[in-house]
Design a protein around this motif. Structure first.
Motif, PDB file in Angstrom:
ATOM      1  N   ASN A 101       0.805  37.318   5.952  1.00 39.44           N
ATOM      2  CA  ASN A 101       2.180  37.246   5.453  1.00 39.44           C
ATOM      3  C   ASN A 101       2.824  35.975   5.968  1.00 39.44           C
ATOM      4  O   ASN A 101       2.309  35.326   6.895  1.00 39.44           O
ATOM      5  CB  ASN A 101       2.995  38.486   5.853  1.00 39.44           C
ATOM      6  N   GLU A 102       3.939  35.576   5.373  1.00 37.40           N
ATOM      7  CA  GLU A 102       4.526  34.257   5.644  1.00 37.40           C
ATOM      8  C   GLU A 102       4.981  34.087   7.092  1.00 37.40           C
ATOM      9  O   GLU A 102       4.997  32.973   7.609  1.00 37.40           O
ATOM     10  CB  GLU A 102       5.692  33.993   4.691  1.00 37.40           C
ATOM     11  N   SER A 158      -7.630  32.866   7.673  1.00 38.46           N
ATOM     12  CA  SER A 158      -7.933  32.463   9.057  1.00 38.46           C
ATOM     13  C   SER A 158      -6.778  32.811   9.985  1.00 38.46           C
ATOM     14  O   SER A 158      -6.982  33.283  11.113  1.00 38.46           O
ATOM     15  CB  SER A 158      -8.215  30.958   9.122  1.00 38.46           C
ATOM     16  N   ILE A 159      -5.546  32.575   9.513  1.00 36.34           N
ATOM     17  CA  ILE A 159      -4.362  32.927  10.295  1.00 36.34           C
ATOM     18  C   ILE A 159      -4.292  34.442  10.494  1.00 36.34           C
ATOM     19  O   ILE A 159      -4.010  34.935  11.590  1.00 36.34           O
ATOM     20  CB  ILE A 159      -3.088  32.398   9.599  1.00 36.34           C
ATOM     21  N   ALA A 160      -4.578  35.200   9.424  1.00 35.82           N
ATOM     22  CA  ALA A 160      -4.559  36.663   9.523  1.00 35.82           C
ATOM     23  C   ALA A 160      -5.619  37.166  10.503  1.00 35.82           C
ATOM     24  O   ALA A 160      -5.385  38.125  11.249  1.00 35.82           O
ATOM     25  CB  ALA A 160      -4.777  37.279   8.142  1.00 35.82           C
ATOM     26  N   LEU A 161      -6.780  36.510  10.518  1.00 37.76           N
ATOM     27  CA  LEU A 161      -7.836  36.914  11.451  1.00 37.76           C
ATOM     28  C   LEU A 161      -7.396  36.703  12.900  1.00 37.76           C
ATOM     29  O   LEU A 161      -7.662  37.548  13.771  1.00 37.76           O
ATOM     30  CB  LEU A 161      -9.120  36.127  11.162  1.00 37.76           C
ATOM     31  N   LYS A 162      -6.721  35.592  13.158  1.00 36.94           N
ATOM     32  CA  LYS A 162      -6.204  35.361  14.518  1.00 36.94           C
ATOM     33  C   LYS A 162      -5.231  36.461  14.916  1.00 36.94           C
ATOM     34  O   LYS A 162      -5.227  36.920  16.066  1.00 36.94           O
ATOM     35  CB  LYS A 162      -5.526  33.991  14.588  1.00 36.94           C
ATOM     36  N   ASN A 211      -4.627  36.796  -3.461  1.00 36.52           N
ATOM     37  CA  ASN A 211      -3.997  36.097  -4.588  1.00 36.52           C
ATOM     38  C   ASN A 211      -3.048  34.998  -4.114  1.00 36.52           C
ATOM     39  O   ASN A 211      -1.884  34.942  -4.487  1.00 36.52           O
ATOM     40  CB  ASN A 211      -3.249  37.094  -5.485  1.00 36.52           C
ATOM     41  N   GLU A 212      -3.570  34.112  -3.283  1.00 39.74           N
ATOM     42  CA  GLU A 212      -2.761  33.029  -2.713  1.00 39.74           C
ATOM     43  C   GLU A 212      -3.459  31.689  -2.934  1.00 39.74           C
ATOM     44  O   GLU A 212      -4.689  31.606  -2.965  1.00 39.74           O
ATOM     45  CB  GLU A 212      -2.569  33.230  -1.205  1.00 39.74           C
ATOM     46  N   VAL A 213      -2.668  30.628  -3.087  1.00 41.49           N
ATOM     47  CA  VAL A 213      -3.171  29.269  -2.933  1.00 41.49           C
ATOM     48  C   VAL A 213      -3.407  29.058  -1.435  1.00 41.49           C
ATOM     49  O   VAL A 213      -2.701  29.612  -0.599  1.00 41.49           O
ATOM     50  CB  VAL A 213      -2.149  28.250  -3.478  1.00 41.49           C
ATOM     51  N   ASN A 214      -4.429  28.300  -1.081  1.00 46.61           N
ATOM     52  CA  ASN A 214      -4.798  28.102   0.334  1.00 46.61           C
ATOM     53  C   ASN A 214      -5.147  29.427   1.015  1.00 46.61           C
ATOM     54  O   ASN A 214      -4.855  29.634   2.201  1.00 46.61           O
ATOM     55  CB  ASN A 214      -3.671  27.409   1.120  1.00 46.61           C
ATOM     56  N   ALA A 215      -5.765  30.331   0.270  1.00 49.13           N
ATOM     57  CA  ALA A 215      -6.077  31.652   0.821  1.00 49.13           C
ATOM     58  C   ALA A 215      -7.019  31.568   2.015  1.00 49.13           C
ATOM     59  O   ALA A 215      -6.953  32.401   2.922  1.00 49.13           O
ATOM     60  CB  ALA A 215      -6.695  32.531  -0.268  1.00 49.13           C
ATOM     61  N   LEU A 216      -7.880  30.555   2.034  1.00 46.57           N
ATOM     62  CA  LEU A 216      -8.830  30.427   3.150  1.00 46.57           C
ATOM     63  C   LEU A 216      -8.099  30.183   4.466  1.00 46.57           C
ATOM     64  O   LEU A 216      -8.366  30.831   5.484  1.00 46.57           O
ATOM     65  CB  LEU A 216      -9.811  29.287   2.863  1.00 46.57           C
ATOM     66  N   GLN A 217      -7.155  29.253   4.451  1.00 44.29           N
ATOM     67  CA  GLN A 217      -6.362  28.976   5.650  1.00 44.29           C
ATOM     68  C   GLN A 217      -5.567  30.218   6.048  1.00 44.29           C
ATOM     69  O   GLN A 217      -5.485  30.568   7.233  1.00 44.29           O
ATOM     70  CB  GLN A 217      -5.412  27.801   5.393  1.00 44.29           C
ATOM     71  N   GLN A 218      -5.017  30.895   5.072  1.00 47.61           N
ATOM     72  CA  GLN A 218      -4.171  32.049   5.368  1.00 47.61           C
ATOM     73  C   GLN A 218      -4.979  33.229   5.896  1.00 47.61           C
ATOM     74  O   GLN A 218      -4.532  33.956   6.777  1.00 47.61           O
ATOM     75  CB  GLN A 218      -3.380  32.424   4.115  1.00 47.61           C
TER      76      GLN A 218
END
Length: 411
Positions: free
Chosen positions: A163-164, A146-150, A137-144
């Motif tokens: 998370n932020e 990707s960050i979580a996957l890293k 449930n985020e804007v720019n969820a795709l980028q986020q």
């Protein structure tokens, strides 16, 4: 291009050839381009697929990708749309709110079933594992995601929720990485000029816009991936000067008109001004063929300085265009006082003009007052025949966009 051909084209460019799933481009178009839309994404990475490719060959790896895509389509709840995100990654996207606990349940089911699957390729049994990054449930969820996957892969865990704090760390890391890419590109003369044709109503090329790219091995970086960091890291002027040199050199022995993007940072940079003065001093013909497109890549801090710049180069034949007109400029009267020969209508007004009445009416208004002021209009982001026909009917005579051509490295 007929309507059926257009539909086939857009279907083909949004479909992964191997799995026949929708691809990354389709995912971005549906979810990520709307900067206000909140959505959910899981990115699923097949662990060590590159090792399978090395051991058994790429046909085996591709076979596993096809089989896994079939598993996802048969097992994943219908609320998720399934995409082949890239190489060894799939993405599951959805709208609507679910709790983190509900997502954990879905993820654990996918993880458990993935480990149970036996993939068979030419009587060879292969098992795989996956890593997952999730944004809820985020804007720019795709980028986020990707960050979580890293984070998942770095911590050697099975999945991570965005998370932020991840974004702050990622932003710092990304700044340093891109800063160094820019630095070495300047040192190694890898700032390249690409050229995007501008056409008339007959679709004949009448001039080219010069675009900046950075090359690194087989990678070509677009300005949106490095320009803001170039400005923050005080490297923009060196990028701009290298681009100007290459564009001037490439067009020196041609008859083509061409444009170069100029922002206020260029206008107040002594080295950039010196480069322009020396170039035009040595080749007066270039000044008659070049168009400076005024950008607002940073705020225009002093219109008097900008006016002096415009008047100085108009005297030797340089023409001027206002880029991205219609949004972004806080003072239309100041901009129009520069007396530009061209206005380039902002792409956000053009790309959906066939669907949005507001965009159509705004473009109509811009056309009317531009004609009253004897300013020519260029419409960019023209991506289909329907938009081209609308713009022609409005009286616009110059066009740019992927409907005609993509940017090219050579002319």
């Amino acid at each position: 291009m007929s309507k059926s051909n257009e539909n086939f084209y857009f279907s083909s460019v949004n479909t992964d050839n191997l799995t026949r799933l929708k691809n990354r481009e389709a995912l971005i178009n549906k979810y990520d381009n709307d900067k206000k839309l909140k959505y959910n994404v899981m990115i699923i990475d097949i662990v060590a697929l590159e090792i399978i490719n090395e051991l058994y060959g790429y046909d085996t790896g591709n076979n596993i990708l096809k089989q896994y895509s079939e598993f996802l389509q048969s097992f994943v709840p219908h609320e998720y749309e399934i995409y082949r995100y890239c190489s060894d990654k799939f993405a599951l996207a959805s709208l609507g709110k679910k709790s983190e606990i509900e997502y954990k349940k879905d993820i654990l089911n996918i993880l458990t079933q993935t480990r149970r699957i036996n993939f068979y390729v030419k009587q060879l049994k292969i098992n795989i594992d996956i890593s997952v990054g999730i944004s809820i449930n985020e804007v720019n969820a795709l980028q986020q995601a990707s960050i979580a996957l890293k984070k998942t892969k770095k911590s050697n865990s099975r999945f991570s929720f965005y998370n932020e704090s991840m974004l702050r760390n990622q932003n710092i890391h990304n700044f340093i990485l891109v800063r160094d890419i820019i630095k070495f590109a300047i040192q190694e003369n890898r700032v390249e000029a690409y050229y995007h044709p501008i056409v008339n109503k007959k679709k004949e090329i009448i001039k080219y816009e010069t675009l900046m790219r950075i090359t690194e091995n087989d990678n070509v970086y677009l300005p949106e991936s490095f320009l803001k960091i170039a400005i923050k890291s005080k490297q923009y002027s060196n990028l701009s000067q290298q681009l100007i040199k290459k564009a001037m050199l490439n067009f020196e022995n041609t008859d083509h008109d061409f444009s170069i993007n100029i922002c206020f940072g260029d206008v107040v940079d002594e080295n950039t001004i010196s480069l322009l003065d020396n170039t035009f001093l040595n080749n007066k013909n270039l000044a008659q063929r070049v168009i400076f497109e005024i950008l607002e890549c940073d705020e225009i801090k002093d219109y008097d300085i900008l006016k002096e710049f415009v008047e100085k180069y108009k005297k030797i034949g340089v023409r001027f265009a206002i880029d991205d007109f219609g949004v972004g400029y806080s003072n239309f009267s100041q901009i129009l006082s520069l007396k530009p020969e061209f206005i380039k209508i902002d792409g956000s007004l053009i790309k959906n003009i066939h669907e949005e009445k507001r965009s159509l009416e705004l473009v109509k208004a811009i056309v009317l007052f531009s004609k009253a002021l004897d300013i020519k209009i260029i419409a960019e982001y023209v991506h289909c025949k329907e938009i081209f026909d609308i713009l022609c009917d409005l009286g616009i005579e110059e066009f740019q966009g992927f409907y005609f051509s993509q940017p090219v490295a050579k002319i």
